[in-house]
Write an enzyme that holds these catalytic residues in place. Structure first.
Site, PDB file in Angstrom:
ATOM      1  N   GLY A  71     -10.608   0.998   2.163  1.00 37.89           N
ATOM      2  CA  GLY A  71     -11.709   0.405   1.416  1.00 37.89           C
ATOM      3  C   GLY A  71     -11.190  -0.074   0.074  1.00 37.89           C
ATOM      4  N   LYS A 123     -11.134   2.947   8.318  1.00 42.93           N
ATOM      5  CA  LYS A 123     -12.359   3.743   8.392  1.00 42.93           C
ATOM      6  C   LYS A 123     -13.411   3.063   9.274  1.00 42.93           C
ATOM      7  CE  LYS A 123     -16.224   4.738   5.588  1.00 42.93           C
ATOM      8  NZ  LYS A 123     -16.909   4.171   4.438  1.00 42.93           N
ATOM      9  N   GLN A 172       0.892  -1.174   0.000  1.00 42.26           N
ATOM     10  CA  GLN A 172       0.000   0.000   0.000  1.00 42.26           C
ATOM     11  C   GLN A 172       0.920   1.210   0.000  1.00 42.26           C
ATOM     12  OE1 GLN A 172      -3.182   0.989  -0.345  1.00 42.26           O
ATOM     13  NE2 GLN A 172      -2.435   3.061   0.004  1.00 42.26           N
ATOM     14  N   HIS A 192     -15.689   4.350  -7.241  1.00 40.08           N
ATOM     15  CA  HIS A 192     -14.670   5.294  -6.769  1.00 40.08           C
ATOM     16  C   HIS A 192     -13.285   4.916  -7.302  1.00 40.08           C
ATOM     17  CE1 HIS A 192     -12.958   8.185  -3.824  1.00 40.08           C
ATOM     18  NE2 HIS A 192     -11.920   7.368  -3.903  1.00 40.08           N
ATOM     19  N   GLU A 193     -12.890   3.676  -7.085  1.00 40.62           N
ATOM     20  CA  GLU A 193     -11.534   3.286  -7.506  1.00 40.62           C
ATOM     21  C   GLU A 193     -11.416   3.320  -9.028  1.00 40.62           C
ATOM     22  OE1 GLU A 193      -9.724   3.571  -5.147  1.00 40.62           O
ATOM     23  OE2 GLU A 193     -11.080   3.145  -3.486  1.00 40.62           O
ATOM     24  N   HIS A 230     -10.785   6.839 -10.336  1.00 40.22           N
ATOM     25  CA  HIS A 230      -9.387   7.284 -10.236  1.00 40.22           C
ATOM     26  C   HIS A 230      -8.607   7.009 -11.531  1.00 40.22           C
ATOM     27  CE1 HIS A 230      -8.694   8.844  -6.231  1.00 40.22           C
ATOM     28  NE2 HIS A 230      -9.210   7.790  -5.638  1.00 40.22           N
ATOM     29  N   GLU A 263      -8.973  13.199  -4.870  1.00 38.91           N
ATOM     30  CA  GLU A 263     -10.099  12.571  -4.172  1.00 38.91           C
ATOM     31  C   GLU A 263     -11.424  13.309  -4.362  1.00 38.91           C
ATOM     32  OE1 GLU A 263      -9.909   9.653  -3.268  1.00 38.91           O
ATOM     33  OE2 GLU A 263      -7.769   9.296  -2.956  1.00 38.91           O
ATOM     34  N   GLU A 286      -6.584   2.604  -5.741  1.00 38.94           N
ATOM     35  CA  GLU A 286      -6.747   2.655  -7.189  1.00 38.94           C
ATOM     36  C   GLU A 286      -5.506   2.245  -7.972  1.00 38.94           C
ATOM     37  OE1 GLU A 286      -6.648   5.143  -4.975  1.00 38.94           O
ATOM     38  OE2 GLU A 286      -5.690   6.945  -5.764  1.00 38.94           O
ATOM     39  N   ASN A 287      -4.792   1.216  -7.556  1.00 43.61           N
ATOM     40  CA  ASN A 287      -3.604   0.813  -8.296  1.00 43.61           C
ATOM     41  C   ASN A 287      -3.989   0.546  -9.756  1.00 43.61           C
ATOM     42  OD1 ASN A 287      -1.914   0.963  -5.979  1.00 43.61           O
ATOM     43  ND2 ASN A 287      -2.855  -0.926  -5.244  1.00 43.61           N
ATOM     44  N   TYR A 289     -12.277  14.731   0.044  1.00 43.94           N
ATOM     45  CA  TYR A 289     -13.283  13.905  -0.631  1.00 43.94           C
ATOM     46  C   TYR A 289     -14.590  14.673  -0.832  1.00 43.94           C
ATOM     47  CZ  TYR A 289     -10.418   9.755   0.221  1.00 43.94           C
ATOM     48  OH  TYR A 289      -9.396   8.840   0.229  1.00 43.94           O
ATOM     49  N   ASP A 291      -0.622  10.917   5.975  1.00 44.45           N
ATOM     50  CA  ASP A 291      -1.633   9.985   6.478  1.00 44.45           C
ATOM     51  C   ASP A 291      -2.401  10.561   7.673  1.00 44.45           C
ATOM     52  OD1 ASP A 291      -0.840   8.143   4.619  1.00 44.45           O
ATOM     53  OD2 ASP A 291       0.293   6.892   6.013  1.00 44.45           O
TER      54      ASP A 291
END
Ligand code: BES
Ligand code: ZN
Length: 613
Positions: free
Chosen positions: A280, A569, A151, A307-308, A311, A330, A283-284, A393, A385
């Site tokens: 969650g 989250k 990540q 969402h992903e 991106h 975002e 978006e790789n 967002y 972070d």
């Protein structure tokens, strides 16, 4: 003449540098030299929890007078470094690793005595890598095979690759990864669903991407196609469930292409991670990483996929140049996500999702400092972070909804489409966006929205006057039922809850008063079995309400939830709420001692901060 040309070029360079914000989260001297291609040759060792081998970096020198390269690392062991000489031979070069900064890691300085075009760095990651999680077979669903995943966002790429870890720099990459034979290795690069599981994998991502989008995962992964272009990789226990949960993925791609132009990445696959995945989704490129907590059985949480996927335009195609500009990623993505949901699932659901997000943002704003409610956030040296919130967002989304409402979709949609096309494969900062917005929308249609108004949205705290207020008829209805139940006009048996969607349930739970008595909580739980809800979002909302109202019977289920799930989250708000009372804190600490070994380093960091400091 030559002299004048040099001065002219220097001025030109100077003006470019001035118009692009500096990224304070990298040690890289990327204004002098940029990495254009990365090749990784790594072996994966599950026993040692390391990736080790070498990285080849192709360099493009912007400043021809320099030869020194500064890179980002964190907790890497650097073995040796080489530069490729003009005759093709590898020459060993001196390097030094600076002292570790808690946020930035250790600056790696490589000092060839010429402007090298290629560097080779032999290195190894360590088990402390903040961007990797290593799971033993026992920590996986199947219990037979280990699992690992990366990540990188925001600044964790440097914990497993010596690299220019700034979103301002984009590079193509390739990789050869050797692994145990029983795992399938995937990366954020075209993957071959039919690849033989032989412990030797090759990848090539030809499009230039920032370091935070380089990704790797390995485990007992199988593939199931959802359409010609889309499919799911997952551990066997959840493969079929995930593929049927996310069948709408192709429709989402089609809808987005219609609105915002071609999908530029080829295939689009999903990788379902273990429940310890701290987000969650991520978006790789080509392969979004997805939490299993959204496999709900009824596609109720698939806005995460929208969402992903979004991106792939906002973020992966047009990238924030620094983490201060995260809202460009975002905010746009949350806006596009909702447009996709509207296209594929209809307006009612899209508006419910807007309303839930806005309610969440308003709750958050009561606790955030005014400075942290600014879209163009001042990070003040904090780890990116730690400055994470709903502001980039949902406030970002509201800003774009505001523009949409003011200009109308007939003008706004083509603007956004052109914005993506004009900045494809570029990294831009907020100022560049404002200039583009001013020129291509505000000034084109004068008298609709002023530059001042736009700047208020971007540079001022809070929500400006004229903020869109999504109104869901369904939620008005639910609110009516809440009121009627609370004032005794109706009883729970007559609530039309059997027909409620997950969104209506979330609204219902989130809007119950904290003054509910234990009897009322018992009545709700008896009737609707909320404590054992299999929907991760409903369970989360209910546990939070239960903690706030002091409803004890959730505790055993809550313990299981906190042990099974590592998505930040979902768990952080629960730990936070627990920590507000002495008994709650004791419970939280006891549960955390069991849960911690299964959490990702990022989740461990957040919960450590909350409970142990
Ligand atoms: N890119 C983010 C996750 C992220 C952001 C990781 C910043 C590290 C730093 C991802 O696209 C995301 O926003 N995920 C959300 C999805 C939700 C808003 C639908 C999540 O994980 O909850
Ligand atoms: Zn996102």
């Amino acid at each position: 003449m030559l002299h004048r040309l040099v001065i002219f070029c220097a001025l030109l360079l100077g003006s470019f540098a001035a118009s692009s914000a500096t990224d304070h989260y990298t040690y890289a001297n990327y204004q002098q030299v940029t990495v254009t291609h990365l090749h990784l040759d790594l072996s994966m060792d599950f026993e040692k929890k390391t990736l080790s081998g070498f990285a080849d970096l192709q360099l493009n020198w912007l400043d021809k007078n320099q030869t020194v390269v500064h890179l980002d690392t964190r907790d890497l062991v650097i073995d040796r470094a080489y530069a490729k000489a003009h005759d093709g031979s590898w020459q060993k070069v001196a390097f030094s690793l600076a002292e570790r900064d808690p946020v930035l890691g250790s600056k790696l300085t490589i000092r060839p005595d010429f402007a090298a075009k290629t560097l080779r760095i032999y290195y190894s990651s360590t088990p402390e890598a903040s961007g990797l999680q290593w799971l033993t077979p026992a920590q996986t669903a199947g219990k037979t095979t280990p699992f690992m995943f990366s990540q990188n966002q925001a600044i964790h790429a440097r914990s497993w690759i010596p690299i220019q870890d700034t979103p301002a720099v984009r590079m193509a990459y390739s990789a050869r990864i050797q692994s145990p034979e029983n795992v399938l290795v995937l990366m954020s690069a075209p993957n071959n669903p039919a690849a033989a599981r032989d412990g030797d994998y090759q990848f090539a991502m030809p499009k230039p991407i920032p370091a935070y989008l380089i990704a790797i995962a390995a485990g007992d992964l199988q593939f199931k196609a959802m359409s010609e272009q889309t499919g799911v990789y997952a551990e066997p226990y959840i493969l079929n469930a995930a593929a049927s949960e996310f069948t709408s993925t192709q429709a989402m791609i089609d809808a987005t292409e219609k609105l915002y132009g071609e999908y530029r990445w080829g295939r689009y696959d999903l990788l379902i991670l273990p429940p310890s995945f701290p987000f969650g989704g991520m978006e790789n490129p080509v392969l979004s990483f997805i939490t299993p907590t959204v496999v709900a059985g009824d596609a109720s949480l698939v806005n995460l996929i929208a969402h992903e996927l979004a991106h792939s335009w906002s973020g992966n195609l047009v990238t924030n140049a620094t983490w201060r500009d995260l809202w460009l990623n975002e905010g746009f993505t949350s806006y596009v996500e909702n447009r996709i949901m509207e296209q594929v699932f209809g307006t009612d659901r899209a508006v419910m999702e807007q309303a839930l997000s806005v309610q969440g943002l308003k709750d958050e704003l009561t606790e955030l400092s005014p400075n942290d409610s600014i879209l163009h956030i001042e990070l003040q040296g904090r780890d990116p972070d730690d400055a994470f919130s709903g502001v980039p967002y949902t406030k970002g989304q509201l800003f774009l909804m505001f523009l949409e409402q003011q200009f109308g979709r007939d003008k706004f949609d083509p603007f956004v489409r052109q914005y993506f096309a004009d900045h494809a494969f570029q990294s831009i900062d907020t100022e560049t966006f404002i200039n583009y917005l001013d020129k291509n929308l505000l000034q084109k249609h004068p008298g609709v929205v002023s530059l001042e108004q736009a700047k208020t949205w971007i540079y001022q705290p809070g929500l400006p006057a004229g903020t869109p207020q999504p109104q869901s008829d369904a939620f008005v209805n639910v609110q009516q039922h809440i009121n009627n139940w609370l004032n005794g006009t109706t009883d729970l048996a007559s609530l039309p809850a059997a027909g409620w969607t997950v969104h209506e349930w979330l609204y219902f739970i989130n809007n119950l008063p904290l003054s509910l008595s234990t009897e009322q909580m018992v009545a709700l739980d008896n009737r609707f079995t909320l404590t054992t809800s299999a929907n991760s979002e409903i369970a989360h909302a209910w546990y939070l309400l239960a903690l706030k109202t002091g409803y004890q019977p959730i505790m055993p289920q809550l313990q299981q939830y906190l042990i099974n799930i590592g998505r930040r989250k979902l768990i952080i708000p629960l730990y936070k709420q627990l920590a507000t009372t002495p008994e709650g804190l004791a419970f939280a600490k006891a549960v955390y001692s069991k849960a911690r070994p299964g959490y990702h380093p990022l989740a461990q960091g957040s919960v450590d901060e909350l409970l142990l400091k």
